[in-house]
Design a protein around this motif. Structure first.
Motif, mmCIF file in Angstrom:
data_model
loop_
_atom_site.group_PDB
_atom_site.id
_atom_site.type_symbol
_atom_site.label_atom_id
_atom_site.label_comp_id
_atom_site.label_asym_id
_atom_site.label_seq_id
_atom_site.Cartn_x
_atom_site.Cartn_y
_atom_site.Cartn_z
ATOM 1 N N UNK A 142 0.855 -1.187 0.000
ATOM 2 C CA UNK A 142 0.000 0.000 0.000
ATOM 3 C C UNK A 142 0.890 1.235 0.000
ATOM 4 N N UNK A 143 0.805 2.043 -1.054
ATOM 5 C CA UNK A 143 1.559 3.295 -1.124
ATOM 6 C C UNK A 143 0.672 4.389 -1.699
ATOM 7 N N UNK A 144 1.048 5.606 -1.424
ATOM 8 C CA UNK A 144 0.358 6.767 -1.989
ATOM 9 C C UNK A 144 0.515 6.740 -3.513
ATOM 10 N N UNK A 145 -0.560 6.976 -4.283
ATOM 11 C CA UNK A 145 -0.464 6.971 -5.747
ATOM 12 C C UNK A 145 0.555 7.950 -6.304
ATOM 13 N N UNK A 146 0.936 8.955 -5.529
ATOM 14 C CA UNK A 146 1.912 9.933 -6.024
ATOM 15 C C UNK A 146 3.281 9.315 -6.280
ATOM 16 N N UNK A 147 3.561 8.154 -5.684
ATOM 17 C CA UNK A 147 4.864 7.537 -5.894
ATOM 18 C C UNK A 147 4.994 6.931 -7.295
ATOM 19 N N UNK A 148 3.878 6.704 -7.959
ATOM 20 C CA UNK A 148 3.935 6.141 -9.309
ATOM 21 C C UNK A 148 4.110 7.264 -10.326
ATOM 22 N N UNK A 149 5.188 8.023 -10.163
ATOM 23 C CA UNK A 149 5.379 9.202 -11.002
ATOM 24 C C UNK A 149 6.080 8.918 -12.301
ATOM 25 N N UNK A 150 6.802 7.787 -12.374
ATOM 26 C CA UNK A 150 7.449 7.418 -13.621
ATOM 27 C C UNK A 150 8.809 8.031 -13.858
ATOM 28 N N UNK A 151 9.371 8.786 -12.879
ATOM 29 C CA UNK A 151 10.699 9.346 -13.080
ATOM 30 C C UNK A 151 11.766 8.268 -13.073
ATOM 31 N N UNK A 152 12.805 8.451 -13.873
ATOM 32 C CA UNK A 152 13.864 7.448 -13.955
ATOM 33 C C UNK A 152 14.897 7.614 -12.863
ATOM 34 N N UNK A 153 15.094 8.842 -12.390
ATOM 35 C CA UNK A 153 16.063 9.068 -11.334
ATOM 36 C C UNK A 153 17.507 9.051 -11.787
ATOM 37 N N UNK A 154 17.805 8.810 -13.054
ATOM 38 C CA UNK A 154 19.191 8.674 -13.472
ATOM 39 C C UNK A 154 19.827 9.997 -13.862
ATOM 40 N N UNK A 317 -3.698 -3.277 -9.397
ATOM 41 C CA UNK A 317 -4.643 -2.187 -9.650
ATOM 42 C C UNK A 317 -5.883 -2.245 -8.757
ATOM 43 N N UNK A 318 -6.252 -3.456 -8.322
ATOM 44 C CA UNK A 318 -7.506 -3.598 -7.591
ATOM 45 C C UNK A 318 -7.295 -3.701 -6.088
ATOM 46 N N UNK A 319 -6.220 -3.104 -5.563
ATOM 47 C CA UNK A 319 -5.889 -3.273 -4.146
ATOM 48 C C UNK A 319 -7.036 -2.851 -3.237
ATOM 49 N N UNK A 320 -7.568 -1.649 -3.420
ATOM 50 C CA UNK A 320 -8.627 -1.174 -2.532
ATOM 51 C C UNK A 320 -9.852 -2.070 -2.624
ATOM 52 N N UNK A 321 -10.167 -2.524 -3.838
ATOM 53 C CA UNK A 321 -11.302 -3.432 -4.000
ATOM 54 C C UNK A 321 -11.108 -4.708 -3.199
ATOM 55 N N UNK A 322 -9.888 -5.247 -3.219
ATOM 56 C CA UNK A 322 -9.606 -6.476 -2.494
ATOM 57 C C UNK A 322 -9.654 -6.253 -0.987
ATOM 58 N N UNK A 323 -9.152 -5.098 -0.516
ATOM 59 C CA UNK A 323 -9.187 -4.815 0.919
ATOM 60 C C UNK A 323 -10.619 -4.741 1.423
ATOM 61 N N UNK A 324 -11.495 -4.114 0.644
ATOM 62 C CA UNK A 324 -12.866 -3.898 1.097
ATOM 63 C C UNK A 324 -13.779 -5.094 0.849
ATOM 64 N N UNK A 325 -13.324 -6.065 0.061
ATOM 65 C CA UNK A 325 -14.168 -7.221 -0.239
ATOM 66 C C UNK A 325 -14.437 -8.043 1.011
ATOM 67 N N UNK A 326 -15.619 -8.594 1.094
ATOM 68 C CA UNK A 326 -15.941 -9.511 2.182
ATOM 69 C C UNK A 326 -15.192 -10.825 2.008
#
Length: 334
Positions: A142-154, A317-326
């Motif tokens: 579980x991470x904040x969506x902002x981390x998926x920024x796509x920067x290469x860092x190089x 992609x479906x993390x929140x859906x899986x967490x909330x599923x019964x």
């Protein structure tokens, strides 16, 4: 959201947190021995966290009733022991879904009373199913969506306190010491990286004493407490980690390769070993191994590409859906 340590009576939670911090800072070998006794899986009867968790039952159930929640999601192993006990005895009437945030699943996460377990990897889910025989599935970290920024860092530019000084064009390497600024010979590690042509950016958390010591080393950035981790990671070519914790998975989400070095005893060592076995990080045995790994992973090429792809493949992609599923809904948990 409840902090189970704050629900413990008469300062027990503060005492437990303080004891843990003192052990990790001053006597990591003692914490390693405690982890071996209390946390590592194995045969035979050994102490668990259930007796301590029972002290929080009254305050916890009051909070549950007030919130009128339909699902409880423990994200801390002591909370998992508490909800497991309450589900097993019928006191807690709503389902309990444990979110295991460690790569190396230890025994304190596991209580058969909980309804199901969500894990950071398929490997962890298999461990849970083998030990408990109950539902467990991988949903990724579980991470904040902002981390998926796509920067290469190089092509790095990290904190401005060092960015304009000589050598600022060298690859920036994030060195994480956690919120408490804990690690083995962090100054020596930072000095080594400077000597070998890197620009270390050392996260010392709230440890101001450590930050001042690191800031005095030429070529080292010591920004103190960081409030914009996504931006910082986008400016770094790799990360040196010692605990396989939240900062490590944030780096994986950001596409920043991770190298484990001098891991903390106990959960830190076990976690980085599992990450390395899964191809998610390098585990450097010594200073030479650390530099070799960073040389391979900080520049563009197939080795870096494979490591970045392996890290990002963890996330679903479906993390929140899986967490909330019964329990019983969705993908098979067998």
């Amino acid at each position: 959201m409840f902090d189970v340590l704050e629900l413990l009576p008469r300062g027990h939670g503060a005492g437990l947190r303080g004891c843990y911090e003192t052990c990790v800072r001053r006597a990591p070998w003692a914490y390693g021995a405690l982890y071996h006794l209390l946390f590592r899986p194995g045969r035979g009867r050994r102490p668990n966290g259930a007796p301590l968790a029972r002290l929080a039952v009254g305050a916890f159930m009051t909070s549950v009733r007030r919130s009128r929640c339909d699902l409880v999601v423990p994200v801390f192993h002591l909370a998992a022991q508490l909800t497991g006990e309450l589900r097993a005895t019928g006191v807690l009437r709503v389902p309990s879904t444990v979110m295991i945030v460690d790569f190396a699943v230890h025994r304190q996460w596991l209580h058969p009373g909980n309804d199901r377990h969500l894990c950071v990897s398929d490997d962890a889910a298999r461990q849970v199913r083998r030990w408990l025989g109950g539902p467990a599935e991988a949903v990724g970290p579980v991470v904040d969506p902002r981390f998926f920024g796509g920067g290469t860092g190089t092509g790095v530019r990290a904190p401005r306190d060092r960015a304009e000084r000589p050598g600022a064009g060298r690859p920036a390497v994030l060195v994480s010491a956690g919120a408490w600024g804990v690690g083995s010979d962090l100054s020596a590690t930072a000095g080594l990286l400077v000597e070998r042509g890197f620009r270390p950016v050392v996260l010392s958390g709230r440890n101001e004493r450590l930050r001042r010591a690191l800031a005095g080393i030429p070529g080292v950035a010591a920004p103190g407490w960081v409030t914009d981790m996504p931006r910082l990671l986008r400016g770094c070519a790799a990360m040196v980690d010692n605990a396989a914790g939240q900062t490590a998975v944030q780096a994986l989400a950001a596409g920043v390769p991770v190298v484990a070095y001098r891991p903390l005893p106990g959960h830190g060592e076990q976690g980085v070993r599992r990450m390395a076995a899964l191809g998610l990080c390098d585990l450097a045995a010594d200073a030479t191994g650390l530099v070799d790994s960073l040389d391979r992973l900080t520049g563009p090429g197939p080795q870096r590409d494979r490591r970045v792809a392996a890290g990002r493949a963890l996330f679903r992609d479906d993390l929140l859906t899986r967490v909330l599923a019964r329990p019983g809904q969705g993908p098979s948990s067998s």
